[in-house]
Design a protein around this motif. Structure first.
Motif, PDB file in Angstrom:
ATOM      1  N   ARG A  48       0.826  -1.201   0.000  1.00  8.59           N
ATOM      2  CA  ARG A  48       0.000   0.000   0.000  1.00  8.59           C
ATOM      3  C   ARG A  48       0.861   1.251   0.000  1.00  8.59           C
ATOM      4  O   ARG A  48       1.932   1.280   0.608  1.00  8.59           O
ATOM      5  CB  ARG A  48      -0.912   0.005   1.223  1.00  8.59           C
ATOM      6  N   ARG A  49       0.363   2.259  -0.659  1.00 12.94           N
ATOM      7  CA  ARG A  49       1.083   3.526  -0.726  1.00 12.94           C
ATOM      8  C   ARG A  49       0.682   4.389   0.468  1.00 12.94           C
ATOM      9  O   ARG A  49      -0.306   5.111   0.416  1.00 12.94           O
ATOM     10  CB  ARG A  49       0.787   4.241  -2.046  1.00 12.94           C
ATOM     11  N   GLY A  50       1.485   4.311   1.521  1.00 18.08           N
ATOM     12  CA  GLY A  50       1.176   5.072   2.730  1.00 18.08           C
ATOM     13  C   GLY A  50       2.283   6.004   3.177  1.00 18.08           C
ATOM     14  O   GLY A  50       2.134   6.710   4.175  1.00 18.08           O
ATOM     15  N   LEU A  51       3.413   6.034   2.453  1.00 19.34           N
ATOM     16  CA  LEU A  51       4.547   6.852   2.871  1.00 19.34           C
ATOM     17  C   LEU A  51       4.464   8.260   2.285  1.00 19.34           C
ATOM     18  O   LEU A  51       4.238   8.444   1.096  1.00 19.34           O
ATOM     19  CB  LEU A  51       5.862   6.192   2.435  1.00 19.34           C
ATOM     20  N   ILE A 178       7.852  -2.792  14.763  1.00 19.13           N
ATOM     21  CA  ILE A 178       7.644  -1.574  13.962  1.00 19.13           C
ATOM     22  C   ILE A 178       7.470  -1.936  12.492  1.00 19.13           C
ATOM     23  O   ILE A 178       6.639  -1.355  11.783  1.00 19.13           O
ATOM     24  CB  ILE A 178       8.819  -0.607  14.162  1.00 19.13           C
ATOM     25  N   ASN A 179       8.229  -2.915  12.019  1.00 18.77           N
ATOM     26  CA  ASN A 179       8.156  -3.283  10.604  1.00 18.77           C
ATOM     27  C   ASN A 179       6.866  -4.002  10.241  1.00 18.77           C
ATOM     28  O   ASN A 179       6.455  -3.991   9.075  1.00 18.77           O
ATOM     29  CB  ASN A 179       9.356  -4.154  10.221  1.00 18.77           C
ATOM     30  N   PHE A 180       6.207  -4.638  11.202  1.00 13.36           N
ATOM     31  CA  PHE A 180       4.957  -5.322  10.904  1.00 13.36           C
ATOM     32  C   PHE A 180       3.779  -4.344  10.804  1.00 13.36           C
ATOM     33  O   PHE A 180       2.668  -4.752  10.450  1.00 13.36           O
ATOM     34  CB  PHE A 180       4.665  -6.392  11.953  1.00 13.36           C
ATOM     35  N   LEU A 181       4.002  -3.073  11.127  1.00 12.17           N
ATOM     36  CA  LEU A 181       2.964  -2.067  10.940  1.00 12.17           C
ATOM     37  C   LEU A 181       2.785  -1.796   9.453  1.00 12.17           C
ATOM     38  O   LEU A 181       3.707  -1.959   8.660  1.00 12.17           O
ATOM     39  CB  LEU A 181       3.349  -0.769  11.650  1.00 12.17           C
ATOM     40  N   SER A 182       1.599  -1.372   9.051  1.00 16.00           N
ATOM     41  CA  SER A 182       1.383  -0.986   7.657  1.00 16.00           C
ATOM     42  C   SER A 182       2.263   0.212   7.333  1.00 16.00           C
ATOM     43  O   SER A 182       2.739   0.910   8.241  1.00 16.00           O
ATOM     44  CB  SER A 182      -0.091  -0.637   7.425  1.00 16.00           C
ATOM     45  N   SER A 183       2.503   0.464   6.051  1.00 17.03           N
ATOM     46  CA  SER A 183       3.459   1.493   5.647  1.00 17.03           C
ATOM     47  C   SER A 183       3.133   2.852   6.244  1.00 17.03           C
ATOM     48  O   SER A 183       4.041   3.621   6.603  1.00 17.03           O
ATOM     49  CB  SER A 183       3.516   1.590   4.119  1.00 17.03           C
ATOM     50  N   LYS A 184       1.854   3.165   6.387  1.00 20.39           N
ATOM     51  CA  LYS A 184       1.455   4.454   6.939  1.00 20.39           C
ATOM     52  C   LYS A 184       1.964   4.613   8.365  1.00 20.39           C
ATOM     53  O   LYS A 184       2.578   5.629   8.724  1.00 20.39           O
ATOM     54  CB  LYS A 184      -0.068   4.581   6.899  1.00 20.39           C
ATOM     55  N   TYR A 185       1.724   3.609   9.194  1.00 16.04           N
ATOM     56  CA  TYR A 185       2.117   3.696  10.600  1.00 16.04           C
ATOM     57  C   TYR A 185       3.610   3.421  10.774  1.00 16.04           C
ATOM     58  O   TYR A 185       4.249   3.974  11.680  1.00 16.04           O
ATOM     59  CB  TYR A 185       1.281   2.722  11.430  1.00 16.04           C
ATOM     60  N   PHE A 186       4.180   2.580   9.915  1.00 14.31           N
ATOM     61  CA  PHE A 186       5.620   2.376   9.936  1.00 14.31           C
ATOM     62  C   PHE A 186       6.330   3.700   9.659  1.00 14.31           C
ATOM     63  O   PHE A 186       7.313   4.054  10.329  1.00 14.31           O
ATOM     64  CB  PHE A 186       6.026   1.345   8.877  1.00 14.31           C
ATOM     65  N   GLY A 187       5.837   4.434   8.650  1.00 15.90           N
ATOM     66  CA  GLY A 187       6.445   5.712   8.306  1.00 15.90           C
ATOM     67  C   GLY A 187       6.409   6.685   9.462  1.00 15.90           C
ATOM     68  O   GLY A 187       7.391   7.391   9.731  1.00 15.90           O
ATOM     69  N   GLU A 188       5.289   6.738  10.173  1.00 14.73           N
ATOM     70  CA  GLU A 188       5.174   7.638  11.323  1.00 14.73           C
ATOM     71  C   GLU A 188       6.145   7.238  12.433  1.00 14.73           C
ATOM     72  O   GLU A 188       6.825   8.080  13.023  1.00 14.73           O
ATOM     73  CB  GLU A 188       3.744   7.633  11.860  1.00 14.73           C
ATOM     74  N   ALA A 189       6.195   5.928  12.732  1.00 15.55           N
ATOM     75  CA  ALA A 189       7.083   5.457  13.797  1.00 15.55           C
ATOM     76  C   ALA A 189       8.535   5.756  13.460  1.00 15.55           C
ATOM     77  O   ALA A 189       9.301   6.261  14.294  1.00 15.55           O
ATOM     78  CB  ALA A 189       6.876   3.955  14.017  1.00 15.55           C
ATOM     79  N   GLU A 190       8.929   5.467  12.230  1.00 14.31           N
ATOM     80  CA  GLU A 190      10.317   5.670  11.832  1.00 14.31           C
ATOM     81  C   GLU A 190      10.655   7.155  11.731  1.00 14.31           C
ATOM     82  O   GLU A 190      11.783   7.574  12.033  1.00 14.31           O
ATOM     83  CB  GLU A 190      10.591   4.976  10.503  1.00 14.31           C
ATOM     84  N   PHE A 191       9.682   7.964  11.333  1.00 12.43           N
ATOM     85  CA  PHE A 191       9.899   9.407  11.256  1.00 12.43           C
ATOM     86  C   PHE A 191      10.287   9.960  12.628  1.00 12.43           C
ATOM     87  O   PHE A 191      11.262  10.704  12.764  1.00 12.43           O
ATOM     88  CB  PHE A 191       8.632  10.094  10.747  1.00 12.43           C
ATOM     89  N   HIS A 192       9.530   9.580  13.649  1.00 11.48           N
ATOM     90  CA  HIS A 192       9.798  10.106  14.984  1.00 11.48           C
ATOM     91  C   HIS A 192      11.073   9.523  15.586  1.00 11.48           C
ATOM     92  O   HIS A 192      11.790  10.207  16.322  1.00 11.48           O
ATOM     93  CB  HIS A 192       8.600   9.850  15.897  1.00 11.48           C
ATOM     94  N   MET A 193      11.379   8.265  15.262  1.00 12.83           N
ATOM     95  CA  MET A 193      12.642   7.693  15.726  1.00 12.83           C
ATOM     96  C   MET A 193      13.831   8.384  15.065  1.00 12.83           C
ATOM     97  O   MET A 193      14.856   8.640  15.709  1.00 12.83           O
ATOM     98  CB  MET A 193      12.693   6.197  15.421  1.00 12.83           C
ATOM     99  N   ASN A 351      18.472   2.555  12.461  1.00 16.48           N
ATOM    100  CA  ASN A 351      19.135   1.895  11.332  1.00 16.48           C
ATOM    101  C   ASN A 351      18.650   0.465  11.158  1.00 16.48           C
ATOM    102  O   ASN A 351      18.450  -0.013  10.035  1.00 16.48           O
ATOM    103  CB  ASN A 351      20.650   1.887  11.539  1.00 16.48           C
ATOM    104  N   GLY A 352      18.460  -0.231  12.268  1.00 16.43           N
ATOM    105  CA  GLY A 352      17.982  -1.603  12.199  1.00 16.43           C
ATOM    106  C   GLY A 352      16.579  -1.692  11.632  1.00 16.43           C
ATOM    107  O   GLY A 352      16.276  -2.564  10.799  1.00 16.43           O
ATOM    108  N   VAL A 353      15.706  -0.780  12.059  1.00 14.21           N
ATOM    109  CA  VAL A 353      14.330  -0.756  11.554  1.00 14.21           C
ATOM    110  C   VAL A 353      14.322  -0.535  10.048  1.00 14.21           C
ATOM    111  O   VAL A 353      13.628  -1.222   9.291  1.00 14.21           O
ATOM    112  CB  VAL A 353      13.518   0.342  12.267  1.00 14.21           C
ATOM    113  N   GLU A 354      15.125   0.430   9.593  1.00 10.14           N
ATOM    114  CA  GLU A 354      15.156   0.749   8.167  1.00 10.14           C
ATOM    115  C   GLU A 354      15.836  -0.346   7.357  1.00 10.14           C
ATOM    116  O   GLU A 354      15.442  -0.640   6.229  1.00 10.14           O
ATOM    117  CB  GLU A 354      15.866   2.089   7.980  1.00 10.14           C
ATOM    118  N   GLY A 355      16.870  -0.964   7.944  1.00 10.72           N
ATOM    119  CA  GLY A 355      17.532  -2.063   7.257  1.00 10.72           C
ATOM    120  C   GLY A 355      16.611  -3.249   7.063  1.00 10.72           C
ATOM    121  O   GLY A 355      16.623  -3.903   6.014  1.00 10.72           O
ATOM    122  N   MET A 356      15.791  -3.523   8.063  1.00  9.13           N
ATOM    123  CA  MET A 356      14.820  -4.612   7.967  1.00  9.13           C
ATOM    124  C   MET A 356      13.787  -4.308   6.886  1.00  9.13           C
ATOM    125  O   MET A 356      13.418  -5.180   6.091  1.00  9.13           O
ATOM    126  CB  MET A 356      14.136  -4.813   9.317  1.00  9.13           C
TER     127      MET A 356
END
Length: 556
Positions: A48-51, A178-193, A351-356
């Protein structure tokens, strides 16, 4: 062409071989932008396009800036001195800028799942795509396993009583969740991290400036003192001019590892909202900011600590060997080491979240094209869950470091793929060169591309040859008399086996020994669907408020 209503689309199965995109009724178009289940390149889209632009920028910048800038730059400074460090990072920043723009041109032209793996198949050939894809996935999987080990090491800065297995396991659970979240929520989590990492970089640059003008406990405005004493350049592995050049060259190689390649932004293309509208603005912003952070960071390192500090490059606990921590200790600033270690810990987790994320999307791209088992195409809520489980299973190798004996084996795993980034950088530019030549051979007008840079073809040749030169010389120290070390040799050169063996094996299996003729390179499949989405985006008015305009200026 097929027309689907809101009621009828759920059960509709458009012909994936139909080159014409489905027309969506206005009442259903916005919802369909969320689902995006349109066939592209013969594949029914499941992600899904959520980013959003800010998600992509932070994922790319944060994912490309690892602990090398905060910790590893100390060893680089010790080898070459402050001027060599700055020049090396500037040169590699230019090389990275070229590679990002090459990928940007292809991604903005065809922003779909599979990204560079699919491009490699189309513009070069299937064997090259197979080898590059699996090379990337193996590299990413082992690198992700190493992130858990790095996080445990950072925790050791404060506590060594608890077994590292606890910290490795905890970090894997958090990164996987964090990676099992849909792209929309993954993007939010990773943005704040990722914000913590950006704040760390800005904070350390400000720390360097404030202390150099006298804002330290000694009120010593040392300025560029360390550029004069002990000097601009250090000698490494030799004396005189040869030693200074050796120090500079070692920094070029270490910096090329630190910068990485544009795999993060490439792998977000298939999950980006309004890709043709967003990505052409995001690419120049993200690479400019990435290079700025790296170059200013390298300048700051050379200012705050002299290259002859004996602690530079030592394997101290956590971020204890960071040149910024050493600088704080030299100036008598208490507590800053813990602050920096905490920020670097957050950086490693990010880095680990994004690498995964990136590795799982690479494996998903392989599976979509039949180069990996079909089970890896399984998704849930738009997330390739089986690909994530693969990465998690490989990350369990990190537990080997708990035992001294098996830790040696794990170290070998990480060293065997050490120079892979240099080879991947070469491959990315070669894919672009083929793309550019195919556009010309087929009479395509590059001026109509959503994103392009003048002179990119020549610059990609230069970048590809530069990566090749860095790879050939990245283990040059072992060829100096008395410096032979088989571990360094394998770390530097064994990675070629991880791409050449799959390539040759696939060639033998497919019995195909030639590249596609440029006139037969596929530049069109899936393009109609992407352009249909672009046309829909154009009809959606952009927000006009002040905050919306500022948001577009800041993030793209």
């Amino acid at each position: 062409m097929a027309v689907y209503s809101e009621e009828g689309y759920e059960n509709a199965k458009p012909d994936v071989l139909d080159s014409e995109p489905p027309i969506l009724e206005d009442g259903y178009a916005l919802k369909e932008r969320e689902r995006q289940e349109i066939a592209v390149d013969g594949i029914l889209k499941k992600t899904r396009r959520g980013l959003k632009p800010r998600h992509i920028q932070m994922i790319t910048i944060s994912g490309s800036i690892g602990t090398g800038l905060f910790v590893g730059s100390g060893a680089a400074l010790a080898h070459g001195g402050p001027l060599s460090l700055l020049l090396g990072y500037i040169i590699i920043a230019l090389n990275t800028w070229v590679t990002f723009n090459a990928m940007g041109e292809m991604v903005c032209y065809l922003p779909i799942d599979g990204s560079f793996i699919l491009y490699a198949e189309r513009y070069v050939d299937r064997s090259f795509s197979f080898a590059l894809g699996w090379f990337f996935v193996i590299k990413g999987s082992i690198s992700f396993a190493n992130e858990g080990v790095a996080i445990a090491g950072l925790v050791n800065f404060w506590n060594t009583d608890i077994n590292n297995a606890v910290w490795i396991g905890t970090s894997i659970v958090v990164m996987a969740a964090i990676n099992f979240l849909s792209s929309k929520y993954f993007g939010e989590a990773e943005f704040h991290m990722s914000i913590f990492k950006i704040l760390l970089i800005i904070g350390l640059i400000l720390f360097s400036f404030i202390t150099m003008v006298g804002g330290n406990p000694q009120h010593d405005a040392f300025g560029f003192r360390y550029w004069r004493d002990p000097g601009l350049m250090n000698e490494y592995l030799a004396t005189g001019a040869a030693g200074r050049f050796s120090g500079f060259w070692s920094i070029l190689i270490s910096a090329s590892y630190a910068f990485g390649v544009p795999d993060f932004v490439a792998n977000t293309a298939g999950e980006t909202k309004h890709p043709r509208r967003v990505l052409p603005r995001v690419f120049p912003l993200v690479i400019f900011r990435l290079c700025t952070f790296y170059v200013l960071g390298a300048l700051a390192v050379g200012i705050v600590v002299p290259y002859n500090d004996k602690r530079l490059g030592l394997a101290l606990k956590g971020a204890g060997s960071s040149p910024f921590v050493l600088a704080a200790q030299r100036m008598g600033i208490p507590g800053l080491g813990s602050v920096i270690n905490a920020a670097v810990l957050t950086s490693a987790l990010s880095n680990g979240v994004e690498g995964m994320f990136s590795t799982s999307r690479g494996l998903y791209g392989l599976a979509l094209k039949g180069k990996a088992p079909k089970v890896f195409t399984v998704t849930k809520n738009g997330v390739p869950v089986m690909c994530l489980l693969w990465v998690i299973s490989i990350s369990l190798l990190g537990f080997m470091t708990v035992s001294k004996g098996s830790a040696v084996v794990f170290t070998w795993f990480t060293r065997m793929i050490g120079s892979n980034l240099l080879l991947i950088g070469m491959c990315f530019n070669w894919v672009y060169i083929r793309f550019n030549r195919a556009m010309k051979a087929q009479g395509k007008d590059r001026n109509k591309l959503p994103y392009k840079l003048r002179g990119q073809y020549v610059m990609s040749w230069i970048a590809m040859l530069s990566y090749g030169l860095f790879w050939i010389t990245n283990g040059y120290s072992v060829f100096i008399k008395g410096k032979w070390n088989y571990q360094t040799f394998l770390f530097s050169y064994l990675s070629i086996a991880f791409i050449s063996i799959p390539y040759i094996g696939h060639r033998l299996y497919s019995r195909n020994w030639s590249f596609k003729p440029l006139s037969e390179v596929d530049l069109d499949t899936g393009l109609a669907e992407v352009e249909a989405l672009e046309e829909f985006d154009r009809k959606q008015p952009l927000p006009t408020g002040r905050w919306a305009k500022f948001d577009r200026w800041l993030w793209g």
